[in-house]
Design a protein around this motif. Sequence first.
Motif, PDB file in Angstrom:
ATOM      1  N   LEU A 713      -6.016  -0.536   8.845  1.00  0.00           N
ATOM      2  CA  LEU A 713      -6.074  -2.384   7.685  1.00  0.00           C
ATOM      3  C   LEU A 713      -5.749  -2.520   6.024  1.00  0.00           C
ATOM      4  O   LEU A 713      -5.035  -3.065   5.814  1.00  0.00           O
ATOM      5  CB  LEU A 713      -6.769  -2.518   8.847  1.00  0.00           C
ATOM      6  N   GLN A 714      -7.132  -1.871   6.013  1.00  0.00           N
ATOM      7  CA  GLN A 714      -6.602  -2.461   4.157  1.00  0.00           C
ATOM      8  C   GLN A 714      -5.562  -1.101   3.272  1.00  0.00           C
ATOM      9  O   GLN A 714      -4.854  -2.452   2.561  1.00  0.00           O
ATOM     10  CB  GLN A 714      -8.005  -0.852   3.485  1.00  0.00           C
ATOM     11  N   LEU A 715      -5.037   0.011   4.103  1.00  0.00           N
ATOM     12  CA  LEU A 715      -4.282   0.748   3.807  1.00  0.00           C
ATOM     13  C   LEU A 715      -2.907  -0.389   3.474  1.00  0.00           C
ATOM     14  O   LEU A 715      -2.090  -0.671   2.786  1.00  0.00           O
ATOM     15  CB  LEU A 715      -4.118   1.989   3.985  1.00  0.00           C
ATOM     16  N   SER A 716      -2.576  -0.735   4.897  1.00  0.00           N
ATOM     17  CA  SER A 716      -1.730  -1.712   5.050  1.00  0.00           C
ATOM     18  C   SER A 716      -1.539  -2.519   4.074  1.00  0.00           C
ATOM     19  O   SER A 716      -0.146  -3.364   3.683  1.00  0.00           O
ATOM     20  CB  SER A 716      -1.612  -1.834   6.666  1.00  0.00           C
ATOM     21  N   TYR A 717      -2.712  -3.174   4.199  1.00  0.00           N
ATOM     22  CA  TYR A 717      -2.345  -4.269   2.696  1.00  0.00           C
ATOM     23  C   TYR A 717      -2.475  -4.090   1.548  1.00  0.00           C
ATOM     24  O   TYR A 717      -1.665  -4.882   1.144  1.00  0.00           O
ATOM     25  CB  TYR A 717      -4.362  -5.447   3.282  1.00  0.00           C
ATOM     26  N   ASP A 718      -3.038  -2.851   1.448  1.00  0.00           N
ATOM     27  CA  ASP A 718      -2.999  -2.960  -0.161  1.00  0.00           C
ATOM     28  C   ASP A 718      -1.242  -1.835  -0.118  1.00  0.00           C
ATOM     29  O   ASP A 718      -0.338  -2.472  -1.161  1.00  0.00           O
ATOM     30  CB  ASP A 718      -3.387  -1.682  -0.586  1.00  0.00           C
ATOM     31  N   ASN A 719      -0.501  -1.791   0.790  1.00  0.00           N
ATOM     32  CA  ASN A 719       0.852  -1.119   0.450  1.00  0.00           C
ATOM     33  C   ASN A 719       1.896  -2.513   0.137  1.00  0.00           C
ATOM     34  O   ASN A 719       3.006  -2.589  -0.484  1.00  0.00           O
ATOM     35  CB  ASN A 719       0.774  -0.404   1.771  1.00  0.00           C
ATOM     36  N   CYS A 720       1.424  -3.257   1.646  1.00  0.00           N
ATOM     37  CA  CYS A 720       1.957  -4.730   1.382  1.00  0.00           C
ATOM     38  C   CYS A 720       1.698  -5.783  -0.347  1.00  0.00           C
ATOM     39  O   CYS A 720       2.646  -5.859  -0.229  1.00  0.00           O
ATOM     40  CB  CYS A 720       1.455  -5.620   1.945  1.00  0.00           C
ATOM     41  N   GLN A 721       0.865  -5.167  -0.439  1.00  0.00           N
ATOM     42  CA  GLN A 721       0.385  -6.260  -2.446  1.00  0.00           C
ATOM     43  C   GLN A 721       1.658  -5.248  -3.223  1.00  0.00           C
ATOM     44  O   GLN A 721       2.106  -6.268  -3.733  1.00  0.00           O
ATOM     45  CB  GLN A 721      -0.621  -5.948  -2.125  1.00  0.00           C
ATOM     46  N   ARG A 722       1.394  -4.138  -2.989  1.00  0.00           N
ATOM     47  CA  ARG A 722       2.497  -3.277  -3.939  1.00  0.00           C
ATOM     48  C   ARG A 722       3.975  -3.295  -3.190  1.00  0.00           C
ATOM     49  O   ARG A 722       4.385  -3.619  -4.819  1.00  0.00           O
ATOM     50  CB  ARG A 722       2.249  -1.706  -2.985  1.00  0.00           C
ATOM     51  N   LEU A 723       3.830  -3.314  -1.876  1.00  0.00           N
ATOM     52  CA  LEU A 723       5.861  -3.639  -2.259  1.00  0.00           C
ATOM     53  C   LEU A 723       6.065  -5.091  -2.348  1.00  0.00           C
ATOM     54  O   LEU A 723       7.241  -5.318  -2.928  1.00  0.00           O
ATOM     55  CB  LEU A 723       5.999  -3.720  -0.952  1.00  0.00           C
ATOM     56  N   SER A 724       5.539  -6.321  -2.130  1.00  0.00           N
ATOM     57  CA  SER A 724       5.382  -7.855  -3.123  1.00  0.00           C
ATOM     58  C   SER A 724       5.462  -7.636  -3.995  1.00  0.00           C
ATOM     59  O   SER A 724       6.641  -8.811  -4.789  1.00  0.00           O
ATOM     60  CB  SER A 724       4.227  -8.591  -2.262  1.00  0.00           C
ATOM     61  N   ARG A 725       5.140  -7.173  -4.726  1.00  0.00           N
ATOM     62  CA  ARG A 725       5.056  -7.187  -6.467  1.00  0.00           C
ATOM     63  C   ARG A 725       6.078  -6.012  -7.305  1.00  0.00           C
ATOM     64  O   ARG A 725       7.019  -6.523  -8.522  1.00  0.00           O
ATOM     65  CB  ARG A 725       3.255  -6.237  -6.720  1.00  0.00           C
TER      66      ARG A 725
END
Length: 908
Positions: A713-725
């Motif tokens: 879950l944490q990895l998915s959330y971090d990648n979502c943030q990175r993709l959002s940036r």
Amino acid sequence: MILSILRIFAIAIVYAALGKFGLQLAIPPGYATVIWPPSGIAVAVILAYGHRVWPGIFIGSFLTNFSLDTEAGSLRDVLQTAAVPAGIAVGAVLQAVASSVLVHKFAGYPNRLETEKQAFSFFFWAGPVACLINSTIGTSILYAAGKVSITDYLTNLGTWWAGDTIGVFIFAPLSLVWILGFSADWKPRRMMVTVPILVSFMLTVILTVAGTNFDRERLQLNFARQAASLPPALERTLEQHINVLDSLAGLRVASPDLDRQIFKAFSDRSFRSFEGIQALSWNPVIYPQDLAEFEQQTRDEGFEEFAVVQRDATGKLVPVSDRQDYIAVHFIEPYDINKGAHGFDVGSNATRRQAFEKARDTGQPVATSRITLVQERGEQFGVLVFMPVYKQGTAPETIEERRQYIDGYMVGVLRGDDIVNAALDDIAREQFTFRLFDDSARPDEQFLFQSRRADDGVGGLDETGVFGGATQFTVTTLIDFAGRHWRFEINPTPEFLAQNRSANSWIILLGGVLITGFIASFFLLVSGRSEMLRAMVMEKTRSLSISEHRLAQAQRIASLGNWELDIETGVFWWSDEVNRILNTKPDKASKTVDLFLAFIHPDDRSLISSEMTRLLNNRGALNIDCRLLLSDGAEKVVQLQAEVACEEGERPTRVIGTLQDVSERKKLDRMKDEFISTVSHELRTPLTSIQGSLGLLMAKAGANVDEKSQKLLQLSYDNCQRLSRLVNDILDIEKIAAGKMEYRLETVEICRLVSDVVERQQSFAEKYGVEFEQQFDVPEVHVKLDQDRFNQALVNLLSNAAKFSDEGDKVEIRVSLNSAGEASISVRDHGQGIPEAFRSKVFEKFAQADGSETRMKGGSGLGLNITKKIIEAFNGTVEFESEEGVGSIFTFTLPVCLPDEKASVNNA
């Protein structure tokens, strides 16, 4: 085969012809020549056609030196005559072949003889070294044949060697440029080498001909000048002899009882004073009735066998026959060597009688024609000179009185040899030959005397050859002596000619041919260097043409043209590719600045003008995009680049630039930007929902989810943030490029703003194990900016510094004022630094120094590009310094402002 045979015979003919010409270049009186053209021809043909043409050289040399003696009737005589020229021909062949071998081995031949080293090596080995062969062989053959003495061996060898060497220097290059002139490398050199050599050689021959003519004239004049003093000397001697006779006659007149002792004393004195008199005698006139008494008186004086005698038909002395008178030799001195003439009746000889009767009748001394003296034991002719003496000292005036009162004759006995030797010194007798003739006598009796080496005398020269000529030397003088007309001829001896010949002609010829040789070498080098340069120029021209063609092709492919403006003259030029971009024809209109500006879109002209003014004032560079409005109404977008060229780094002289059609590229960029914008907008909504859902799921799950699921879950959330940036960065790039980025400018205190941003990013620093350290060198500085966008820019720098620092490092943030009074915000890390090759791309879109490592650290490569655009929107600058292995420093500079300025909104 036929061609080879014809070539051999052609070589033989040319060799023989030039050999005969070379013989004509000998300076008389010798046969040595300082230039032998066939030696150069031989070297050239061997080098050009190979060793197989040696028979041509042999035949040509043989024909040059062979001369068939018409008196040599037998085959053996012919073979002996041919042996010497055959041996010399062998030497000529060996020399030519050796020259070829030496220049191939040591001079790097074949080459074009276009450098100093090539030419020097060629002439050294083909000339002085190889020419020792035939000079040694030929001179040795001549010595063996007895044609050259051992004393002349070295002289002949040296002259032969020098002639062959100079022949190579002059005629080898002259022959090569014509033999090899069919090739492209040698043909243009023909006239450049031939004309100077022939002109120099012709001038040398002309000057030498003039020199030899002058020397012959000088030799002739010198001989004539020295010979002119000899006839007067002979005349003075003859006059002295007459004076002796006259003195004896006076003695007889003064002393009628003249006795033998007085006569002897007077004669001895004369012999000591005057050389050349064979004898002096007193010959009284004796009549038949007084003959016996005269003979007895003489016998009583001690001459017991004395008698008056004459010669019979056999030449024997016999008593005189009956005549009307006798002229007998009574006194004669010196007696011992002339006693054979004592008592001889000179009247018994018709020649003598004719002479003394003429003397008697004229009262003057008279000489006989040539006679053989009674006392002569050699082969010399002599003459008698009769001086009449009259009785009682009278001087009768008429012939009858002279015949009546004649008393006798004082007689001088002279020999031609004695006369000339007495008149002339030893030097004259060594340098000249003499002949004495009596023109008063019959032709067959005119010869009186010739000197010992008369047959060696040179009456004239008729020298052959180019430098030959005809010269006459004989000096003839007429002398009137005792009633006779004598002719005195003088010729020079060979020693005189040898001593008085000048070496000027040799010096002129030798100096001229040496200069000609140097000229040949010089123009061979010049022509070779000229051809080498011409070939280089042609090659460079061809390469340049190819390069220009390739450049033109590249410009057409890239749609890139170049232009140039002369600042001083205003002359404007542009390439054909610019014509294609502008859709104009090169010859339709002159190229001017106004014409060029007329194609600029009216909305962009002011920008171009201002940028050009800035370029000229600041001498920097120009890189700007603008629109063109063509004559057909179409628009193009072009990239205009330019820079100023200065003369000696000081005064600007030209503006050099390029013009590239970027319409298609701009179109593609717009399509790409539109695609990215569409994709980014379409991704933002679902990404926001996914990120929110993951956040809620992570908050509610808590401890009810196992550790592995929590990490996922944490990895998915971090990648979502990175993709959002990444999506946000792309959207920001799009806004900046489209000029739609909004900035809400307000005046803020920069130190407080920087401190707030750094404090909010402490958790990010802790994530990478680094520490942010702040330093403020100024208490309070105000700048105008958009706080949110500034935060975005500074966060980009802080995140990069933290990511690329080692764990435990410090990232230093510093605020200060620079020398221009601007606010300076720097971020310094101590990481790995930026590679040298990447530094020019730091601020480009999607730029990454190391793709793999960047992805390990995270990042899209857009942050620094966005940072630079944001700071420049605040009228600031972004710069960096970096050293690999030490770290990097990125610095913002922003203009300072007063704290009371109001906020404003700016779209950029």
